[in-house]
Write a protein that holds these residues in place. Structure first.
Motif, PDB file in Angstrom:
ATOM      1  N   LEU A 173       0.826  -1.212   0.000  1.00  0.00           N
ATOM      2  CA  LEU A 173       0.000   0.000   0.000  1.00  0.00           C
ATOM      3  C   LEU A 173       0.856   1.256   0.000  1.00  0.00           C
ATOM      4  CD1 LEU A 173      -2.854  -0.943   2.518  1.00  0.00           C
ATOM      5  CD2 LEU A 173      -3.055  -0.619   0.053  1.00  0.00           C
ATOM      6  N   GLU A 174       2.013   1.203   0.631  1.00  0.00           N
ATOM      7  CA  GLU A 174       2.884   2.367   0.706  1.00  0.00           C
ATOM      8  C   GLU A 174       3.752   2.531  -0.537  1.00  0.00           C
ATOM      9  OE1 GLU A 174       3.247   4.904   2.994  1.00  0.00           O
ATOM     10  OE2 GLU A 174       1.357   4.123   3.743  1.00  0.00           O
ATOM     11  N   THR A 175       4.294   1.425  -1.037  1.00  0.00           N
ATOM     12  CA  THR A 175       5.294   1.509  -2.109  1.00  0.00           C
ATOM     13  C   THR A 175       4.720   1.288  -3.506  1.00  0.00           C
ATOM     14  OG1 THR A 175       5.852  -0.849  -1.941  1.00  0.00           O
ATOM     15  CG2 THR A 175       7.036   0.680  -0.500  1.00  0.00           C
ATOM     16  N   GLY A 176       3.579   0.600  -3.623  1.00  0.00           N
ATOM     17  CA  GLY A 176       3.027   0.299  -4.939  1.00  0.00           C
ATOM     18  C   GLY A 176       3.707  -0.857  -5.630  1.00  0.00           C
ATOM     19  N   THR A 177       4.561  -1.593  -4.918  1.00  0.00           N
ATOM     20  CA  THR A 177       5.212  -2.782  -5.469  1.00  0.00           C
ATOM     21  C   THR A 177       5.211  -3.878  -4.398  1.00  0.00           C
ATOM     22  OG1 THR A 177       7.419  -2.075  -4.772  1.00  0.00           O
ATOM     23  CG2 THR A 177       6.713  -1.449  -6.999  1.00  0.00           C
ATOM     24  N   ILE A 178       5.369  -5.118  -4.848  1.00  0.00           N
ATOM     25  CA  ILE A 178       5.501  -6.246  -3.938  1.00  0.00           C
ATOM     26  C   ILE A 178       6.724  -7.039  -4.363  1.00  0.00           C
ATOM     27  CG2 ILE A 178       3.852  -7.577  -5.325  1.00  0.00           C
ATOM     28  CD1 ILE A 178       4.353  -7.947  -1.537  1.00  0.00           C
ATOM     29  N   THR A 179       7.645  -7.253  -3.434  1.00  0.00           N
ATOM     30  CA  THR A 179       8.878  -7.992  -3.716  1.00  0.00           C
ATOM     31  C   THR A 179       8.859  -9.300  -2.945  1.00  0.00           C
ATOM     32  OG1 THR A 179      10.098  -5.929  -4.036  1.00  0.00           O
ATOM     33  CG2 THR A 179      11.383  -7.920  -3.677  1.00  0.00           C
ATOM     34  N   ILE A 180       9.079 -10.406  -3.665  1.00  0.00           N
ATOM     35  CA  ILE A 180       9.024 -11.740  -3.079  1.00  0.00           C
ATOM     36  C   ILE A 180      10.427 -12.318  -3.079  1.00  0.00           C
ATOM     37  CG2 ILE A 180       8.000 -14.039  -3.293  1.00  0.00           C
ATOM     38  CD1 ILE A 180       5.747 -12.657  -4.911  1.00  0.00           C
ATOM     39  N   HIS A 181      10.884 -12.740  -1.920  1.00  0.00           N
ATOM     40  CA  HIS A 181      12.224 -13.311  -1.777  1.00  0.00           C
ATOM     41  C   HIS A 181      12.105 -14.818  -1.560  1.00  0.00           C
ATOM     42  CE1 HIS A 181      14.222  -9.360  -1.348  1.00  0.00           C
ATOM     43  NE2 HIS A 181      13.091  -9.009  -0.748  1.00  0.00           N
ATOM     44  N   ARG A 182      12.772 -15.574  -2.402  1.00  0.00           N
ATOM     45  CA  ARG A 182      12.852 -17.020  -2.262  1.00  0.00           C
ATOM     46  C   ARG A 182      14.321 -17.417  -2.375  1.00  0.00           C
ATOM     47  NH1 ARG A 182       8.619 -16.118  -0.682  1.00  0.00           N
ATOM     48  NH2 ARG A 182       6.583 -17.002  -1.207  1.00  0.00           N
ATOM     49  N   ALA A 183      14.634 -18.654  -2.000  1.00  0.00           N
ATOM     50  CA  ALA A 183      16.016 -19.114  -2.067  1.00  0.00           C
ATOM     51  C   ALA A 183      16.537 -19.020  -3.491  1.00  0.00           C
ATOM     52  CB  ALA A 183      16.107 -20.555  -1.567  1.00  0.00           C
ATOM     53  N   GLY A 184      17.515 -18.158  -3.707  1.00  0.00           N
ATOM     54  CA  GLY A 184      18.140 -18.043  -5.010  1.00  0.00           C
ATOM     55  C   GLY A 184      17.419 -17.149  -5.999  1.00  0.00           C
ATOM     56  N   VAL A 185      16.284 -16.560  -5.635  1.00  0.00           N
ATOM     57  CA  VAL A 185      15.560 -15.729  -6.593  1.00  0.00           C
ATOM     58  C   VAL A 185      14.788 -14.647  -5.853  1.00  0.00           C
ATOM     59  CG1 VAL A 185      13.537 -17.254  -6.578  1.00  0.00           C
ATOM     60  CG2 VAL A 185      13.937 -15.754  -8.544  1.00  0.00           C
ATOM     61  N   THR A 186      14.733 -13.479  -6.454  1.00  0.00           N
ATOM     62  CA  THR A 186      13.931 -12.368  -5.964  1.00  0.00           C
ATOM     63  C   THR A 186      13.099 -11.847  -7.128  1.00  0.00           C
ATOM     64  OG1 THR A 186      15.591 -11.749  -4.316  1.00  0.00           O
ATOM     65  CG2 THR A 186      13.968 -10.084  -4.915  1.00  0.00           C
ATOM     66  N   ALA A 187      11.796 -11.719  -6.916  1.00  0.00           N
ATOM     67  CA  ALA A 187      10.896 -11.271  -7.981  1.00  0.00           C
ATOM     68  C   ALA A 187      10.073 -10.096  -7.480  1.00  0.00           C
ATOM     69  CB  ALA A 187       9.977 -12.409  -8.424  1.00  0.00           C
ATOM     70  N   SER A 188       9.938  -9.085  -8.317  1.00  0.00           N
ATOM     71  CA  SER A 188       9.138  -7.907  -7.983  1.00  0.00           C
ATOM     72  C   SER A 188       7.967  -7.792  -8.945  1.00  0.00           C
ATOM     73  CB  SER A 188       9.988  -6.638  -8.047  1.00  0.00           C
ATOM     74  OG  SER A 188      10.987  -6.653  -7.048  1.00  0.00           O
ATOM     75  N   PHE A 189       6.831  -7.393  -8.406  1.00  0.00           N
ATOM     76  CA  PHE A 189       5.629  -7.179  -9.208  1.00  0.00           C
ATOM     77  C   PHE A 189       5.046  -5.813  -8.866  1.00  0.00           C
ATOM     78  CE2 PHE A 189       5.854 -11.782  -8.500  1.00  0.00           C
ATOM     79  CZ  PHE A 189       5.780 -12.259  -9.804  1.00  0.00           C
ATOM     80  N   PRO A 190       4.393  -5.170  -9.828  1.00  0.00           N
ATOM     81  CA  PRO A 190       3.661  -3.943  -9.490  1.00  0.00           C
ATOM     82  C   PRO A 190       2.487  -4.274  -8.586  1.00  0.00           C
ATOM     83  CG  PRO A 190       3.184  -4.625 -11.743  1.00  0.00           C
ATOM     84  CD  PRO A 190       4.275  -5.529 -11.254  1.00  0.00           C
ATOM     85  N   ALA A 191       2.140  -3.355  -7.701  1.00  0.00           N
ATOM     86  CA  ALA A 191       1.031  -3.576  -6.768  1.00  0.00           C
ATOM     87  C   ALA A 191       0.329  -2.249  -6.493  1.00  0.00           C
ATOM     88  CB  ALA A 191       1.531  -4.204  -5.472  1.00  0.00           C
ATOM     89  N   SER A 192       0.032  -1.530  -7.569  1.00  0.00           N
ATOM     90  CA  SER A 192      -0.655  -0.250  -7.431  1.00  0.00           C
ATOM     91  C   SER A 192      -2.152  -0.496  -7.563  1.00  0.00           C
ATOM     92  CB  SER A 192      -0.161   0.719  -8.512  1.00  0.00           C
ATOM     93  OG  SER A 192      -0.823   1.958  -8.411  1.00  0.00           O
ATOM     94  N   PHE A 193      -2.799  -0.827  -6.456  1.00  0.00           N
ATOM     95  CA  PHE A 193      -4.210  -1.186  -6.476  1.00  0.00           C
ATOM     96  C   PHE A 193      -4.996  -0.300  -5.514  1.00  0.00           C
ATOM     97  CE2 PHE A 193      -2.017  -3.761  -3.327  1.00  0.00           C
ATOM     98  CZ  PHE A 193      -2.795  -3.606  -2.195  1.00  0.00           C
ATOM     99  N   GLN A 194      -6.313  -0.346  -5.655  1.00  0.00           N
ATOM    100  CA  GLN A 194      -7.212   0.350  -4.744  1.00  0.00           C
ATOM    101  C   GLN A 194      -7.821  -0.683  -3.813  1.00  0.00           C
ATOM    102  OE1 GLN A 194      -9.923   2.931  -6.772  1.00  0.00           O
ATOM    103  NE2 GLN A 194     -11.029   3.520  -4.930  1.00  0.00           N
TER     104      GLN A 194
END
Length: 509
Positions: A323-344
């Motif tokens: 809600l604050e940043t507008g993105t969601i970052t997911i951390h897993r072993a050996g990989v990091t993935a970011s997605f947009p999260a600009s929602f209402q």
């Protein structure tokens, strides 16, 4: 010729990286090896490529064949590298035009019969290829409509590996094959029910229009049957249509989630996960390939959490950072993935587990501790990020009959929202924001459009009393600007500030 090169795409979240697929043929004991940080699905590509090539009349060389996926530091996941590996391996004996394959990105999974099977994430992969300056991409026939949504790149849909090899100049027999069909297309928009069907809740409808006009997060609290779900389901119909960039981003997220995309949807998406949803289903995740969750799929649209008091507190707290940043970052072993999260965000809750607490004529059977525990799942930090807190009551039949002449249609509401957003966009044209809900708090308080003290007096007093946090103060200012835009006023008045304060905290001035 003993080496050949072509291209594939490695996806990490919604971002794609260009991967060079190079094959080398050497006079050693026959072996087919893939190196360059492949996962298990990629390791199994050896057998798929062997069988697919043989069944298409394209025998692999009977010498040592090494395929390198470069850069080796980038993790590679899934079976979408199959076609690129097969083409690079077959080209080591000079059967194809080396210049042609070196200028093409290949995406797709191989079946044992040689046909190309559709894969998820084709749209973001093609977007990445176009961004890197690649002019041509070959995809499975079923993914061709999806890939064609990207402008500026030549998309070729192939039915089989033989079709791909023939395109690059190989002399191979043309064997007619039926293309592998795509999953059911997600592109048929369901009709949105009209806002005029909401009877007797004029204040709630006006609050919904204000939320749509400013992009504000909203909490609705009321007993069962008050119309909370009914209101939330009509919000997409009054929001402006998505522009090309937003529609393409929404489609790319859907593609990565495994949906088959047939066209760009212009209506903002509505995601409504069940209250039993886990954190992983909300934020996204996966054991091998990170997939977007409901938060990312709601980008440029609405995330509606019905019966929010039934959600686990840990699930709700996972909303705070997006809600604050507008993105969601997911951390897993050996990989990091970011997605947009600009929602209402739209929340709906009952006043207690049975739903009758404080309802006139209702009988609440919940003990006080159960009521406090139920409402306590909505933490203070989460509520502080909500702009509008709306209380609803059930509508009696008599009142509904009296108020039918005061209805608001979806078309009329959408027109008001569009006009208000246009005013906000003109006012914010020299800033990075376009809707009031995204405007920075310091800019609102101390920027060129800061309100005079006499107008801010009600929220200054509420802040001094401790009724508001500074974050809540800024949110009241944002809602006040939206109310002035809806009323076509150049700036908020004391009345707008007072109304926004009431919509946030139920405080009257």
């Amino acid at each position: 010729m003993t080496t050949a090169r072509t291209w594939a795409i490695a996806l990490s979240g919604l971002d794609g990286s260009l991967v060079e697929v190079e094959a080398d043929l050497s006079n050693q004991q026959p072996e087919f090896r893939i190196i360059g940080l492949p996962d298990k699905a990629l390791g199994e590509a050896v057998q798929r490529v062997h069988n697919a090539s043989a069944n298409c009349g394209l025998e692999l060389p009977r010498r040592r064949l090494t395929v390198n996926l470069s850069p080796a530091s980038v993790p590679k996941h899934g079976s979408a590298f199959d076609v690129a590996i097969a083409i690079a391996a077959l080209a080591t004996e000079g059967r194809m035009d080396a210049a042609s394959i070196a200028q093409t990105v290949h995406i797709g999974e191989l079946g044992l019969d040689g046909r190309l099977r559709p894969v998820p994430g084709v749209l973001p992969a093609v977007i990445a290829a176009a961004r890197e300056g690649i002019g041509r991409v070959i995809v499975p026939h079923a993914n061709a409509p999806e890939a064609s949504l990207v402008e500026g790149i030549d998309v070729i849909g192939a039915v089989s590996l033989a079709d791909v090899a023939r395109f690059h100049g190989a002399d191979v027999e043309d064997r007619p094959l039926d293309p592998v069909p795509a999953p059911a297309t997600v592109g048929q928009e369901r009709p949105i029910a009209d806002l005029a069907e909401v009877i007797g809740q004029r204040d709630a409808v006006e609050a919904l229009i204000a939320a749509a006009a400013g992009g504000h997060h909203m909490l609705m609290s009321g007993p069962p049957g008050a119309g909370k779900t009914m209101l939330a389901s009509r919000l997409p119909g009054i929001l402006p249509e998505l522009d090309d960039a937003a529609a393409l981003e929404v489609a790319a997220i859907r593609s990565l989630a495994g949906d088959s995309i047939g066209s760009l949807q212009r209506r903002p998406p509505l995601e409504a996960p069940h209250h039993s949803a886990s954190i992983a289903s909300l934020v996204g995740g996966g054991s091998r390939v990170v997939r977007p969750g409901a938060i990312a799929r709601a980008t440029h649209g609405i995330l509606f959490l019905d019966e929010v008091g039934e959600f686990a507190p840990s699930v709700l707290d996972a909303l705070r950072q997006p809600l604050e940043t507008g993105t969601i970052t997911i951390h897993r072993a050996g990989v990091t993935a970011s997605f947009p999260a600009s929602f209402q965000l739209m929340l709906a809750t009952n006043p207690c587990p049975c739903g009758n607490h404080g309802v006139r004529g209702g009988s609440c059977v919940c003990p006080p501790m159960a009521i406090r525990r139920y409402l306590g799942r909505l933490s203070g930090p989460l509520l502080d990020r909500v702009d509008i807190e709306l209380g609803l009551a059930r509508v009696s039949v008599a009142n509904a009959a009296d108020l039918t002449a005061d209805i608001v249609t979806t078309d009329a509401a959408a027109a008001r929202v569009a006009e208000a957003r246009a005013r906000a966009a003109r006012r914010l044209r020299a800033t990075p924001w376009r809707v009031n809900a995204r405007v920075s708090g310091p800019w609102l308080r101390d920027g060129p459009l800061a309100l005079p003290p006499v107008v801010r007096r009600p929220i200054d007093a509420a802040l001094h009393r401790g009724s508001l946090t500074l974050r809540g103060y800024d949110r009241v200012l944002r809602v006040a600007w939206t109310l002035s835009d809806l009323a076509a006023r150049p700036s908020p008045t004391v009345h707008d500030i007072g109304r926004a304060l009431f919509m946030k905290k139920g405080i009257t001035t």
